[in-house]
Scaffold this motif. Structure first.
Motif: not given
Length: 423
Positions: A24-25, A141-143, A181-187
């Motif tokens: 992930k970025d 790598l995973e979500d 997390s490895s970023g790129g998440t939002s609630s």
């Protein structure tokens, strides 16, 4: 012919399902809040854009540069549920800052079972239990993202905020949580039942906060028993033709960096976006109507307290979040839990108790088919279908022991054990 042979080889050699995963970025360089450019095309501002693009913010959330003492924290923020950002409010010399890279966590705590959530577009898949090592090997790598009570083995390396180190705050701590997390998440845009002091170790979080008075505009799905709720609007791609009220709703913001903390009051709407290798610690505690700091006078305000020196209502058992029943044979534990369930509401309902019962009961209670309604009837001496603070305080120790030993966590008798073993 050659292409046909290659195709056949690929059919037999490659697995039926091969996941091709990419890292992930993990960059953290983003502009927030956004620069709003008014539309000249007739399309509503912020259409199909994330929350925050529809109108300019009302400004930053209140900030201070050091942790407040418990009494000041209560008087200036907690009592009236006013959000607060504390810059450098988390002790960055503690071991969770200096040691907790992925290699260390895998080596020291890799065998611990945790609960991991998979996030898919438009929905959240049911959590799965796995080892921390497995999560750390694949979370970039995973979500996958981790939101879990902190395992007991890790608590000694995490400082407890001086703002919560004594008084009624420490007395009614709900749970310590680890977020990763490895970023790129939002609630979702949501609110929680408990107060939350959320502190960053690594990464970046952007936080949007919306006053609870605007809930009626935001298509909320609410669980009255739990005391939680969330908006059904897709806040990552707001359809402004369907939800024009979003553009009329004011909001405030902050960006959290390592060492920063934010106080998110119970009931206060918020959305969080994470970037980079995002690792943070949240301390949840019960909202109360009054403040008591009588034990703060004897507490050493200069001595750092760590999270393993406190007691919590929730705990991780083999990867599952359950009620902490380590000392459940003591009657006052159940009384304390009932007071925690009451929060700052005037009544503890049977429905809220039922949710607690399911997370506290043992296997024998299930085998005996005990019910939360039967247990609550024992506690509800006046048969009102609710308990008040006064009711809870007046419950006798013997009654609390009876409810615990017969309904919530009964023990199997010797003759029952023999019968079970024979079967």
């Amino acid at each position: 012919m050659f292409i046909h042979v290659i195709s056949l080889l690929a059919f037999f050699i490659l697995p039926a399902k091969a996941d091709i995963l990419f890292p992930k970025d993990t960059s953290v360089d983003f502009i927030f809040p956004p620069n709003i450019h008014r539309s000249s095309t007739g399309i509503p501002d912020g259409h199909l854009r994330p929350l925050g693009w529809q109108r300019s913010s009302e400004g930053k959330i209140m900030e201070v540069t050091s942790s407040r003492e418990p009494k000041q924290f209560w008087e200036e923020n907690v009592k009236d549920k006013i959000p607060l950002v504390v810059r450098n409010g988390f002790n960055q010399s503690s071991e969770c800052f200096t040691l907790w890279d992925d290699k260390y966590l895998k080596g020291r705590y890799g065998g611990i079972q945790i609960e991991v959530t998979t996030k898919k577009p438009g929905k959240i898949v049911e959590p799965q239990i796995m080892t921390l090592k497995k999560f750390l090997l694949r979370y970039n790598l995973e979500d996958w993202y981790l939101v879990s009570p902190i395992p007991d083995e890790m608590l000694h390396q995490i400082p407890l905020s001086p703002s919560l180190a004594c008084g009624i705050f420490k007395q009614y701590l709900q749970e310590p949580e680890i977020w990763m997390s490895s970023g790129g998440t939002s609630s979702k845009l949501h609110y929680d039942a408990d107060h939350n002091l959320h502190c960053m170790i690594t990464g970046r979080k952007d936080v949007i906060m919306v006053d609870s008075k605007y809930k009626g505009r935001l298509e909320m799905e609410e669980d009255k028993a739990e005391g939680t709720g969330y908006s059904n609007i897709d806040m990552e791609m707001v359809n402004m033709y369907e939800h024009p009220q979003v553009g009329k709703t004011s909001w405030k913001w902050t960006t959290l960096w390592p060492g920063d903390c934010i106080f998110i009051p119970s009931g206060h709407l918020h959305q969080v976006r994470s970037y980079g290798r995002s690792l943070s610690i949240a301390t949840l505690w019960t909202p109360t109507r009054e403040f008591n700091d009588s034990d703060c006078a004897v507490a050493n305000s200069t001595e750092q307290i760590f999270m393993d020196e406190a007691n919590y209502v929730w705990k991780l058992y083999d990867g599952e979040r359950l009620i902490n029943t380590d000392n459940y044979d003591k009657a006052e534990v159940l009384r304390h839990h009932l007071m925690s369930l009451l929060r700052d509401d005037p009544r503890l309902t049977r429905e809220r108790f039922s949710l607690y019962f399911e997370k506290a009961r043992n296997e024998v209670s299930r085998q005996k088919k005990q019910t939360p309604h039967a247990a609550f009837r024992q506690l509800d001496l006046k048969k009102k279908n609710f308990l008040t603070e006064r009711d809870i305080k007046k419950l006798s120790g013997k009654l609390l022991e009876r409810v615990t030993s017969l309904y919530i966590r009964p023990r199997m008798k010797d003759d029952e054990k023999i019968l079970r073993d024979e079967l």
